[in-house]
Design a protein around this motif. Sequence first.
Motif, short mmCIF file in Angstrom:
data_model
loop_
_atom_site.label_atom_id
_atom_site.label_comp_id
_atom_site.label_asym_id
_atom_site.label_seq_id
_atom_site.Cartn_x
_atom_site.Cartn_y
_atom_site.Cartn_z
N SER A 92 11.98 4.52 -5.57
CA SER A 92 12.86 3.68 -6.66
C SER A 92 14.41 4.65 -7.26
O SER A 92 15.08 4.36 -7.17
CB SER A 92 12.00 2.89 -6.94
N ASP A 93 13.44 5.58 -7.87
CA ASP A 93 14.66 6.26 -8.23
C ASP A 93 16.11 6.74 -7.86
O ASP A 93 16.60 6.57 -8.70
CB ASP A 93 14.31 7.28 -9.39
N ASP A 96 17.96 3.95 -7.13
CA ASP A 96 18.59 3.17 -8.58
C ASP A 96 20.05 4.53 -8.34
O ASP A 96 21.00 3.70 -8.91
CB ASP A 96 17.84 3.70 -9.84
N LYS A 97 19.19 5.83 -8.66
CA LYS A 97 20.55 6.64 -8.69
C LYS A 97 21.76 6.85 -7.59
O LYS A 97 22.53 6.82 -8.03
CB LYS A 97 19.96 8.32 -8.69
N SER A 99 22.87 3.90 -5.66
CA SER A 99 22.95 2.62 -6.07
C SER A 99 23.90 3.21 -7.33
O SER A 99 25.20 2.66 -7.63
CB SER A 99 22.18 1.70 -6.64
N THR A 100 23.41 3.89 -8.48
CA THR A 100 24.86 3.95 -9.59
C THR A 100 25.64 4.93 -8.88
O THR A 100 26.64 4.72 -9.67
CB THR A 100 23.97 4.44 -10.74
#
Length: 165
Positions: A92-93, A96-97, A99-100
Amino acid sequence: MSLLTPNGGLVFWMLIAFGIVFFILAKFAWPVITGAAEKRTNFINNSIESAKEANRKLADIKVEADGIIADAYEQRTQIMKETAESRDKIISDAKDKASTEARKIIEDANVQIERQKQEVMDGYRKEVSEAAVQIAEKILRRELSKDGEQMALINSMLDELNKEQ
């Protein structure tokens, strides 16, 4: 038939011999034999008690081993659960990273595209204005080739400037 019927003296001497043998056996042999039998009985009873105690300890050890195995399974299950949670969190991290980072790259690309677009537009404006000036210059040279026309144009421009102010 005298062999089958005992004589009184023979019975007497046999009783005396039996009494002596019985006395010797009772005095010396029976205590040793009964002591050995009693020791053997005690040894057997102690062995039985030791075996029962060993069985109880073995049963306790088995219960303890079963508890340890159950705890090990429980710990394994807990570790597997924590590992799965950690894996999911890491994934998940990472998502997210990613995507960022992707958003940042897209934003940077959009800014760069906008900047290049502005530079191109500025370049076009400059070229168009230079071309317009050159065209105007050529038109004015041709139009103002005569001195009288040049003076009339200068006067009209001065008049326009005065009106604007």
